[in-house]
Write a protein that holds these residues in place. Structure first.
Motif, mmCIF file in Angstrom:
data_model
loop_
_atom_site.group_PDB
_atom_site.id
_atom_site.type_symbol
_atom_site.label_atom_id
_atom_site.label_comp_id
_atom_site.label_asym_id
_atom_site.label_seq_id
_atom_site.Cartn_x
_atom_site.Cartn_y
_atom_site.Cartn_z
ATOM 1 N N MET A 162 5.478 -6.519 3.566
ATOM 2 C CA MET A 162 4.800 -5.954 2.418
ATOM 3 C C MET A 162 3.666 -6.894 2.011
ATOM 4 O O MET A 162 3.873 -8.069 1.777
ATOM 5 N N HIS A 163 2.469 -6.357 1.933
ATOM 6 C CA HIS A 163 1.290 -7.135 1.555
ATOM 7 C C HIS A 163 1.089 -7.053 0.045
ATOM 8 O O HIS A 163 0.895 -5.966 -0.501
ATOM 9 N N ASN A 223 0.975 -3.232 -0.741
ATOM 10 C CA ASN A 223 0.292 -2.326 0.190
ATOM 11 C C ASN A 223 -0.665 -1.386 -0.549
ATOM 12 O O ASN A 223 -0.676 -0.175 -0.316
ATOM 13 N N ASP A 224 -1.438 -1.941 -1.468
ATOM 14 C CA ASP A 224 -2.467 -1.225 -2.228
ATOM 15 C C ASP A 224 -1.929 -0.172 -3.199
ATOM 16 O O ASP A 224 -2.680 0.648 -3.696
#
Length: 150
Positions: free
Chosen positions: A1-2, A55-56
Motif C-alpha cells: 500500500m502506497h 493508493n491515491d
C-alpha cells in the motif's frame, strides 16, 4: 500500500479535497454512527486538515485545531479512518502524523482530544491520558484526553 499525506490550512484545500474529507466524515459520523449533528461547525476554516491517502484514495483524516478554538490547548479532532481501510494501521498512522503536525504548527504544548470511550486503549497507546468525566456527545460516550509534549 502506497501512503501519502497532506497537511493543509482550510483555504489551501482544493474543492475535491474538501469534498472528499466532508464525504468521509459524513459517511462515518452521520451514516455509520447514526448521529444526526451539524458536522460543519465553523471551526474547519481555522484548522489545518490532515489527509492520509492509500493508493491515491482518502483513507484517513483528522483536523488540527489551534488553541482557543475547541479547548485552551491545541487539539486533534474529527479523527477518522475509512471503513475500507480499517484494521490496516492507518488510524495510528494518521494520529502519529497529527501529533507531529501539532508540534510543528503549535510548538511543544499539551494536545487535547475528545475521545469516544471505546477508543481509549488506542489513544492511551499514543500517550494520551484521560482528563475529566465521561460525557455524551451526539449520543456517543466521550471523554477528554491530554497528551503532554515529548
Amino acid at each position: 500500500m502506497h501512503l501519502t499525506h497532506k497537511l493543509l490550512p482550510f483555504r489551501q484545500l482544493t474543492v475535491d479535497e474538501l469534498y472528499q474529507l466532508l464525504r468521509l466524515r459524513s459517511e462515518v459520523f452521520v451514516v455509520e454512527q447514526n448521529c444526526v449533528f451539524l458536522d460543519q461547525d465553523d471551526k474547519d476554516q481555522q484548522c489545518h486538515h490532515l489527509l492520509l491517502y492509500a493508493n491515491d484514495q482518502l483513507a484517513a483524516y483528522c483536523r488540527l485545531v489551534p488553541a482557543g478554538i475547541s479547548y485552551s490547548e491545541p487539539a486533534i479532532g474529527r479523527v477518522i479512518t475509512s471503513p475500507a481501510f480499517r484494521g490496516t494501521g492507518l488510524g495510528r498512522a494518521v494520529m502519529e502524523l497529527a501529533i507531529q503536525g501539532c508540534k510543528d504548527l503549535f510548538g511543544p504544548h499539551d494536545i487535547r482530544i475528545g475521545a469516544q470511550t471505546y477508543a481509549l486503549p488506542f489513544y492511551r497507546s499514543l500517550g494520551f491520558v484521560t482528563d475529566g468525566d465521561t460525557y455524551d456527545e451526539d449520543g456517543i460516550e466521550h471523554i477528554e484526553m491530554v497528551r503532554k509534549p515529548d
